[in-house]
Design an enzyme around this catalytic site. Sequence first.
Site, short mmCIF file in Angstrom:
data_model
loop_
_atom_site.label_atom_id
_atom_site.label_comp_id
_atom_site.label_asym_id
_atom_site.label_seq_id
_atom_site.Cartn_x
_atom_site.Cartn_y
_atom_site.Cartn_z
N GLU A 191 0.99 3.89 1.87
CA GLU A 191 1.66 4.23 3.10
C GLU A 191 2.74 3.32 3.68
O GLU A 191 3.49 3.93 3.99
CB GLU A 191 0.38 4.24 4.26
CG GLU A 191 -0.74 5.19 4.19
CD GLU A 191 -1.66 4.39 2.97
OE1 GLU A 191 -2.72 5.00 3.49
OE2 GLU A 191 -1.60 3.60 2.49
N CYS B 35 -6.10 2.32 5.88
CA CYS B 35 -6.60 0.78 6.06
C CYS B 35 -6.17 0.50 7.41
O CYS B 35 -5.06 1.11 7.97
CB CYS B 35 -6.51 0.05 5.05
SG CYS B 35 -4.73 -0.61 5.19
N HIS C 258 0.88 -1.21 -0.06
CA HIS C 258 0.07 -0.20 0.26
C HIS C 258 0.68 1.30 -0.17
O HIS C 258 2.08 1.32 0.49
CB HIS C 258 -0.94 0.15 1.29
CG HIS C 258 -1.95 -1.03 1.22
ND1 HIS C 258 -3.14 -0.98 2.09
CD2 HIS C 258 -2.17 -2.28 0.64
CE1 HIS C 258 -3.98 -1.80 1.89
NE2 HIS C 258 -3.36 -2.76 0.87
#
Length: 150
Positions: A49, A77, A47
């Site tokens: 991040e 998330c 992801h």
Amino acid sequence: MRRAIALSTQGIEAGDGGPFGAVVVKDGIIVGEGWNRVIATNDPTAHGEIVAIRDACSRLNTFELADCDIYTTGEPCPMCLTAIYWARMRRIFFGFTIEDAERIGFDDNCFYREINKSRQDRSIQSIQLLKDESMQVARRYMQMPDRTLY
């Protein structure tokens, strides 16, 4: 935040993954960048991040980012949020919400709901094995005088 948005755009145009870009900032300077690379790398943990956190930690040669902020196009998330906490980051700035992400096909809310359930009620079974042997390793670690706590 505009750099995170630009990275997000770059990633979706390349077909790397969803519309998630992120930057890690320390003292007003970007020290880590990332965008969603799940499809490009066949890595469900890639992801934006996570990629940005890994980049920042590599550049700064540390596993803690306590004096850093993260800017991300979408609200993190559960996996990314947990990574942000593990990195001990200071603040999260985000663009669209989990609910917005759900409307475009990313149902992070289901993971939040699963995490809040007890182990026995989750959809993926959790089975404990070899506790005594595992605890031996844990006790050995605790006895190491030069261990790094985190």
